[in-house]
Design a protein around this motif. Structure first.
Motif, PDB file in Angstrom:
ATOM      1  N   ASP A 121       0.806  -1.214   0.000  1.00 46.90           N
ATOM      2  CA  ASP A 121       0.000   0.000   0.000  1.00 46.90           C
ATOM      3  C   ASP A 121       0.844   1.271   0.000  1.00 46.90           C
ATOM      4  N   ALA A 122       2.171   1.136   0.103  1.00 38.82           N
ATOM      5  CA  ALA A 122       3.061   2.301   0.041  1.00 38.82           C
ATOM      6  C   ALA A 122       3.943   2.189  -1.193  1.00 38.82           C
ATOM      7  N   LEU A 123       4.317   3.339  -1.755  1.00 40.35           N
ATOM      8  CA  LEU A 123       5.124   3.346  -2.975  1.00 40.35           C
ATOM      9  C   LEU A 123       6.534   2.838  -2.705  1.00 40.35           C
ATOM     10  N   ALA A 124       7.123   2.238  -3.744  1.00 36.35           N
ATOM     11  CA  ALA A 124       8.454   1.639  -3.631  1.00 36.35           C
ATOM     12  C   ALA A 124       9.517   2.598  -4.165  1.00 36.35           C
ATOM     13  N   ASP A 125      10.639   2.664  -3.458  1.00 37.96           N
ATOM     14  CA  ASP A 125      11.768   3.461  -3.940  1.00 37.96           C
ATOM     15  C   ASP A 125      12.504   2.747  -5.073  1.00 37.96           C
ATOM     16  N   VAL A 126      12.493   1.423  -5.021  1.00 37.99           N
ATOM     17  CA  VAL A 126      13.174   0.624  -6.040  1.00 37.99           C
ATOM     18  C   VAL A 126      12.289  -0.576  -6.394  1.00 37.99           C
ATOM     19  N   LEU A 127      12.139  -0.822  -7.692  1.00 38.37           N
ATOM     20  CA  LEU A 127      11.515  -2.040  -8.201  1.00 38.37           C
ATOM     21  C   LEU A 127      12.580  -2.834  -8.940  1.00 38.37           C
ATOM     22  N   VAL A 128      12.567  -4.143  -8.788  1.00 39.56           N
ATOM     23  CA  VAL A 128      13.505  -4.993  -9.526  1.00 39.56           C
ATOM     24  C   VAL A 128      12.736  -6.172 -10.110  1.00 39.56           C
ATOM     25  N   ALA A 129      13.196  -6.631 -11.270  1.00 38.37           N
ATOM     26  CA  ALA A 129      12.593  -7.807 -11.913  1.00 38.37           C
ATOM     27  C   ALA A 129      13.619  -8.419 -12.845  1.00 38.37           C
ATOM     28  N   THR A 130      13.641  -9.749 -12.916  1.00 39.10           N
ATOM     29  CA  THR A 130      14.597 -10.441 -13.795  1.00 39.10           C
ATOM     30  C   THR A 130      13.892 -11.518 -14.593  1.00 39.10           C
ATOM     31  N   ASP A 131      13.997 -11.416 -15.909  1.00 39.27           N
ATOM     32  CA  ASP A 131      13.480 -12.449 -16.819  1.00 39.27           C
ATOM     33  C   ASP A 131      12.027 -12.795 -16.513  1.00 39.27           C
ATOM     34  N   VAL A 132      11.165 -11.788 -16.566  1.00 42.80           N
ATOM     35  CA  VAL A 132       9.777 -11.991 -16.144  1.00 42.80           C
ATOM     36  C   VAL A 132       8.770 -11.833 -17.279  1.00 42.80           C
ATOM     37  N   ILE A 133       9.223 -11.527 -18.489  1.00 42.31           N
ATOM     38  CA  ILE A 133       8.297 -11.259 -19.592  1.00 42.31           C
ATOM     39  C   ILE A 133       8.406 -12.364 -20.636  1.00 42.31           C
ATOM     40  N   TYR A 134       7.285 -13.009 -20.909  1.00 44.90           N
ATOM     41  CA  TYR A 134       7.260 -14.090 -21.894  1.00 44.90           C
ATOM     42  C   TYR A 134       6.169 -13.889 -22.944  1.00 44.90           C
ATOM     43  N   ALA A 135       5.487 -12.747 -22.891  1.00 46.43           N
ATOM     44  CA  ALA A 135       4.473 -12.404 -23.884  1.00 46.43           C
ATOM     45  C   ALA A 135       4.295 -10.891 -23.872  1.00 46.43           C
ATOM     46  N   ARG A 136       3.766 -10.322 -24.974  1.00 45.26           N
ATOM     47  CA  ARG A 136       3.625  -8.867 -25.071  1.00 45.26           C
ATOM     48  C   ARG A 136       2.744  -8.318 -23.953  1.00 45.26           C
ATOM     49  N   GLU A 137       1.673  -9.062 -23.624  1.00 43.80           N
ATOM     50  CA  GLU A 137       0.787  -8.561 -22.579  1.00 43.80           C
ATOM     51  C   GLU A 137       1.489  -8.500 -21.225  1.00 43.80           C
ATOM     52  N   HIS A 138       2.485  -9.378 -21.022  1.00 39.74           N
ATOM     53  CA  HIS A 138       3.245  -9.332 -19.773  1.00 39.74           C
ATOM     54  C   HIS A 138       3.950  -7.985 -19.635  1.00 39.74           C
ATOM     55  N   ALA A 139       4.530  -7.504 -20.722  1.00 42.18           N
ATOM     56  CA  ALA A 139       5.236  -6.220 -20.682  1.00 42.18           C
ATOM     57  C   ALA A 139       4.277  -5.079 -20.362  1.00 42.18           C
ATOM     58  N   MET A 140       3.092  -5.121 -20.941  1.00 42.59           N
ATOM     59  CA  MET A 140       2.116  -4.058 -20.683  1.00 42.59           C
ATOM     60  C   MET A 140       1.598  -4.123 -19.249  1.00 42.59           C
ATOM     61  N   TRP A 141       1.325  -5.338 -18.757  1.00 42.72           N
ATOM     62  CA  TRP A 141       0.889  -5.484 -17.372  1.00 42.72           C
ATOM     63  C   TRP A 141       1.963  -4.982 -16.408  1.00 42.72           C
ATOM     64  N   LEU A 142       3.205  -5.340 -16.717  1.00 40.16           N
ATOM     65  CA  LEU A 142       4.320  -4.948 -15.860  1.00 40.16           C
ATOM     66  C   LEU A 142       4.449  -3.431 -15.821  1.00 40.16           C
ATOM     67  N   ARG A 143       4.368  -2.800 -16.973  1.00 41.11           N
ATOM     68  CA  ARG A 143       4.461  -1.334 -17.039  1.00 41.11           C
ATOM     69  C   ARG A 143       3.335  -0.671 -16.243  1.00 41.11           C
TER      70      ARG A 143
END
Length: 406
Positions: A305-327
């Protein structure tokens, strides 16, 4: 080729590997199916035990030879009553044959090592060959007791060298500081994947998470992991955490960087992945919270419920919709002035070949926007070399994206 048929031995039935480019997928899979049928139902120790028991029970009978495949069906000097041999005993004898076993191990090892030479149009087909060959090969190392135990995966130990910038005293201010290194050890479990559910890939520690963990330890200041940038109590959230390697490394590294009160949250969506993630947190004893997060419909309740100072992710996109959801999800989660580090795996072949391009395409627009008009864009990117011994054969390298507000 079935062991229940003519009982052909591996030495006489497996296709030669001298020239892999001539082998068709059907040939390779037929050979692997045969080996799986022959060796995987029982371990070598159990086959030997069965063979000894059978021999003892029939000690009063004359031993008959078994056609292991070295003898042709056309040879006329073989006693016809060989066909009366108990099929189960014959199969056990072949399984217990040390020469055949060693030949099979060598054959599988070479196949896995040279899988890239197979001329398959479908990269997934090559991956299935490696996976199946690895499965059969692993059966040779199982003990009789292990066969009866549930597969709980493997425990892995990771060690990374954390570079710490020295704090020079006034009297030493003119002397170059010597950079110290602290070893960050993480112990976690890679759980077995369900072959039916392909979405549980987060049960394994993938190459990108290992490479990124090494990068942030080798140069923490490069990623803004210092008290001057983050303060003493930043909020860091990992998206698609999987086994949680990156979050666990951060939890152990940050106190050495004088960041003593960080809030670390590792998120994922798959229930089995979350259960394994929580188990790894307990195994490591790290101060990390595991939390469910669905990018397509994020519910940002406690602890998100609070904003993050840093977000990290590694090798998490396997379809175009994944990229849009992530964004879209990151747009709602990242604090003003925050940074989103995304390390993607480059796969030059196969169905995931173009996935990395969706990252640049998705983060080049001006939407979605926050109420005050901000939107996320790629602020920098760089290619990262593949590390020897890290990652799968279909990985050629990685690309690091620094994403922030525009």
């Amino acid at each position: 080729m079935s062991p229940a048929g003519h009982l052909l031995s591996p030495t006489s039935s497996l296709p030669p590997l001298r020239s892999l480019i001539t082998l068709k997928g059907q040939q390779v899979f037929a050979a692997l199916d045969y080996l799986q049928e022959l060796y995987c139902p029982v371990s070598l120790s159990r086959a030997v035990t069965s063979q000894l028991q059978h021999t003892k029970a029939h000690h009063d009978q004359v031993a008959r030879p078994v056609d292991s495949g070295y003898v042709s069906e056309d040879d006329g000097d073989v006693d016809g009553d060989v066909l009366d041999v108990d099929p189960e005993c014959a199969i056990d004898a072949l399984r217990a044959d040390v020469f055949e076993r060693n030949f099979t191990i060598r054959w599988l090892t070479i196949l896995i090592a040279r899988a890239e030479e197979l001329l398959f149009e479908d990269e997934d087909e090559r991956e299935r060959v490696v996976d199946k060959a690895s499965y059969v090969l692993s059966s040779f190392t199982k003990s009789e007791d292990e066969e009866d135990e549930e597969d709980t995966g493997i425990t892995r130990n990771f060690s990374f060298g954390l570079a710490i910038s020295p704090i020079s005293s006034p009297s030493e201010s003119n002397e170059p500081g010597v950079q110290e290194r602290v070893i960050i050890d993480v112990r976690l479990n890679d759980a077995p994947q369900d072959t039916i559910d392909h979405t549980d890939v987060g049960l394994q520690s993938w190459g990108a998470s290992i490479v990124f963990s090494d990068m942030i330890c080798a140069s923490p200041a490069r990623f803004g992991l210092d008290r001057a940038t983050l303060g003493s109590s930043p909020r860091i959230v990992e998206l698609g955490a999987g086994t949680g390697l990156v979050s666990l490394v951060l939890a152990k590294a940050l106190p050495h960087l004088d960041i003593t009160n960080a809030t670390l949250i590792a998120t994922d969506y798959h229930s089995a992945v979350l259960a394994n993630l929580q188990s790894n947190i307990q195994l490591t004893g790290a101060n990390v919270q595991a939390c469910s997060l669905d990018w397509s419909a994020p519910v940002l309740e406690t602890p998100l419920d609070a904003l993050a100072d840093v977000l990290v992710a590694t090798d998490v996109i396997y379809a175009r919709e994944h990229a849009m959801w992530l964004r879209d999800c990151a747009t709602r989660m990242l604090a003003p002035g925050g940074v989103f580090w995304l390390l993607m795996t480059v796969r030059p072949n196969g169905r995931f070949e173009a996935v990395i391009d969706t990252v640049e395409a998705t983060f080049q627009g001006t939407s979605p926007k926050t109420p005050d008009g901000r939107y996320l864009r790629i602020l920098g990117q760089e290619n990262v070399d593949k590390r020897r011994g890290v990652g799968r054969g279909d990985e050629s390298g990685y690309k690091l994206f620094r994403i922030g507000w525009a």
